[in-house]
Design an enzyme around this catalytic site. Structure first.
Site, PDB file in Angstrom:
ATOM      1  N   GLY A 137      -1.460   6.488  -5.352  1.00  0.00           N
ATOM      2  CA  GLY A 137      -0.070   6.381  -4.887  1.00  0.00           C
ATOM      3  C   GLY A 137       0.903   6.556  -6.036  1.00  0.00           C
ATOM      4  N   PHE A 138       2.163   6.353  -5.735  1.00  0.00           N
ATOM      5  CA  PHE A 138       3.222   6.514  -6.741  1.00  0.00           C
ATOM      6  C   PHE A 138       3.024   5.529  -7.893  1.00  0.00           C
ATOM      7  CE2 PHE A 138       7.586   4.576  -7.510  1.00  0.00           C
ATOM      8  CZ  PHE A 138       7.894   5.388  -8.587  1.00  0.00           C
TER       9      PHE A 138
ATOM     10  N   ASN B 266      -7.676   5.699  -0.088  1.00  0.00           N
ATOM     11  CA  ASN B 266      -8.109   6.454   1.099  1.00  0.00           C
ATOM     12  C   ASN B 266      -7.131   7.592   1.405  1.00  0.00           C
ATOM     13  OD1 ASN B 266      -5.951   5.048   2.066  1.00  0.00           O
ATOM     14  ND2 ASN B 266      -6.964   4.261   3.896  1.00  0.00           N
TER      15      ASN B 266
ATOM     16  N   LEU C 199     -16.847  -3.092   0.134  1.00  0.00           N
ATOM     17  CA  LEU C 199     -16.776  -2.405  -1.165  1.00  0.00           C
ATOM     18  C   LEU C 199     -18.022  -2.708  -1.975  1.00  0.00           C
ATOM     19  CD1 LEU C 199     -13.097  -3.405  -2.046  1.00  0.00           C
ATOM     20  CD2 LEU C 199     -13.868  -1.139  -1.336  1.00  0.00           C
TER      21      LEU C 199
ATOM     22  N   LEU D 182      -2.936  -2.370  -5.345  1.00  0.00           N
ATOM     23  CA  LEU D 182      -1.691  -1.684  -4.982  1.00  0.00           C
ATOM     24  C   LEU D 182      -1.868  -0.927  -3.666  1.00  0.00           C
ATOM     25  CD1 LEU D 182      -2.017  -1.491  -8.332  1.00  0.00           C
ATOM     26  CD2 LEU D 182       0.125  -0.312  -8.122  1.00  0.00           C
TER      27      LEU D 182
ATOM     28  N   SER E  94      -1.490  -0.209  -0.186  1.00  0.00           N
ATOM     29  CA  SER E  94      -0.773  -0.480   1.070  1.00  0.00           C
ATOM     30  C   SER E  94       0.289   0.599   1.260  1.00  0.00           C
ATOM     31  CB  SER E  94      -0.072  -1.836   1.003  1.00  0.00           C
ATOM     32  OG  SER E  94       0.742  -2.032   2.147  1.00  0.00           O
TER      33      SER E  94
ATOM     34  N   TYR F 277       4.834  -5.200   7.307  1.00  0.00           N
ATOM     35  CA  TYR F 277       4.725  -5.153   5.839  1.00  0.00           C
ATOM     36  C   TYR F 277       4.996  -6.530   5.243  1.00  0.00           C
ATOM     37  CZ  TYR F 277       5.476  -3.339   1.082  1.00  0.00           C
ATOM     38  OH  TYR F 277       5.402  -3.076  -0.271  1.00  0.00           O
TER      39      TYR F 277
ATOM     40  N   ARG G 186      12.545   6.775   1.570  1.00  0.00           N
ATOM     41  CA  ARG G 186      13.308   5.767   0.827  1.00  0.00           C
ATOM     42  C   ARG G 186      14.587   6.369   0.267  1.00  0.00           C
ATOM     43  NH1 ARG G 186       8.542   2.230  -1.954  1.00  0.00           N
ATOM     44  NH2 ARG G 186       7.432   4.199  -1.926  1.00  0.00           N
TER      45      ARG G 186
END
Ligand code: UDP
Length: 340
Positions: A39-40, A61, A90, A102, A104, A174, A215
């Site tokens: 991700g970012f 994923n 896992l 991280l 999500s 969230y 965003r």
């Protein structure tokens, strides 16, 4: 490992956690697992760790992350990518010193489109990673969010504020997932003495944000660069504060040796209204796009700004990159990537 009795809040943390000192990660335990590493935030964290001679196992994923974010890391022998959903069991062989969670969906657009995945990542995914931390005797670092404060009635938000969250509103998937994961982590801490850290991350921006993630930072930069109207939801007087990615990553890294299980705010305390932010984007992009107002988003927090006293005093961390400077770097990245 067997569970121990609950200890009162604030009791000294475990011997195991106490061993996390400057010597702990100099040997074969200098291995970090980054869940959500494509991700970012995650991709920047993987890069930062590799530069500091960590071996990195990146699990993602790719539901909201992208393989393009980590493409440049795949040639490093210290970097390993596993395409996997953390809500599935896992099985990670070998030693792991630190687990960063991280994983999500994180933008309102993504978590509204993926409500069940978001809830499962916070609940089942976090639990799977905590079990892994327990098995590996690893430090567990969780990225929570300013969303745990909901639409806050206290300003700026300190970690001691319990928040004002609508549990049946659209953002609940969230907010409540992250609140649940904080409760879960504290339970593991009290029951099993795992060394845990909880970072409550406030709005963060920079290169590699998804151009279409909805965003305010990518939306307005994209609109300004392509000549479309800058979309403001509501009257634009709601506030946010924006932390540049490199500041956020250095804060997360410092958490490894934080030795305190209670949440710590990480974010930039300089507060802007969204309309001020839109004008700044227009100025820095030299755009002639008009600003257009649209109906407000349900449950949109009206004021948000972190109190970072805890991070400043205990972590010796504070953001360094000014918004103008960080935005110019981000705009440059968007200019290079929009055409691609
Ligand atoms: N926002 C806006 N225009 C946009 C995107 C967002 O006015 O194109 C507003 C949004 O309503 C919120 C703020 O900007 O008040 C920050 O929204 P974002 O989605 O970036 O993240 P949030 O802080 O709400 O999680």
């Amino acid at each position: 490992m067997t569970a121990t009795r609950w200890k009162p809040w604030g009791s000294p943390i475990s011997e195991w956690a106490g061993r996390v000192n400057k010597h702990s990660f100099t040997n074969n335990r200098r291995v970090a697992l980054v869940a959500g590493g494509a991700g970012f935030l995650g991709s920047h964290l993987c890069e930062y760790l590799i530069k500091r001679k960590w071996r990195v196992i990146c699990i993602d994923n790719l539901i909201t992350g992208s393989i393009l974010n980590i493409k440049h890391l795949r040639n490093y022998p210290e970097f390993k990518f596993i395409n996997k959903d953390i809500t599935q069991p896992l099985n990670i062989p070998g030693k792991v010193g630190v687990i960063f969670n991280l994983a999500s969906p994180a933008s309102p657009k993504d978590y509204l489109a993926l409500p069940l995945e978001t809830l499962s990542a916070g609940a089942i995914g976090t639990r799977n990673l905590l079990d892994l931390a327990l098995a590996k005797q690893a430090v567990f670092i969780h990225t929570s969010t300013s969303e745990v404060y909901g639409d806050p009635k206290e300003h700026p938000q300190k970690e001691s504020y319990w928040g004002n969250v609508n549990p049946v509103g659209p953002r609940a998937v969230y907010d409540e997932a992250k609140r649940y994961s904080e409760a879960l982590i504290m339970s593991y801490y009290h029951l099993y003495k795992i060394p845990v850290r909880i970072a409550r991350i406030f709005n963060t921006y920079g290169p590699r944000m998804k151009i279409d993630d909805g965003r305010v930072v990518p939306n307005l930069i994209y609109q300004a660069l392509t000549g479309g109207p800058l979309t403001i939801y509501g009257n634009g007087l709601q506030t946010r504060s924006f932390c540049y990615i490199s500041d956020m990553i250095s804060g997360l890294y410092k958490l490894i040796r934080f030795n305190d299980p209670f949440p710590v705010n990480l974010g930039n305390p300089r507060e802007f209204t969204i309309i001020e932010f839109a004008r700044l984007v227009k100025k820095l992009t030299r755009s002639s796009s008009p600003i257009k107002f649209y109906p407000t988003v349900p449950d949109d927090p009206q004021r948000r700004c972190p109190d970072i006293t805890r991070a400043q005093t205990l972590l010796k961390w504070r953001p360094k990159v000014e918004l103008e400077q960080g935005l110019l770097r981000t705009i440059r990245w968007f200019q290079e990537h929009i055409s691609l």
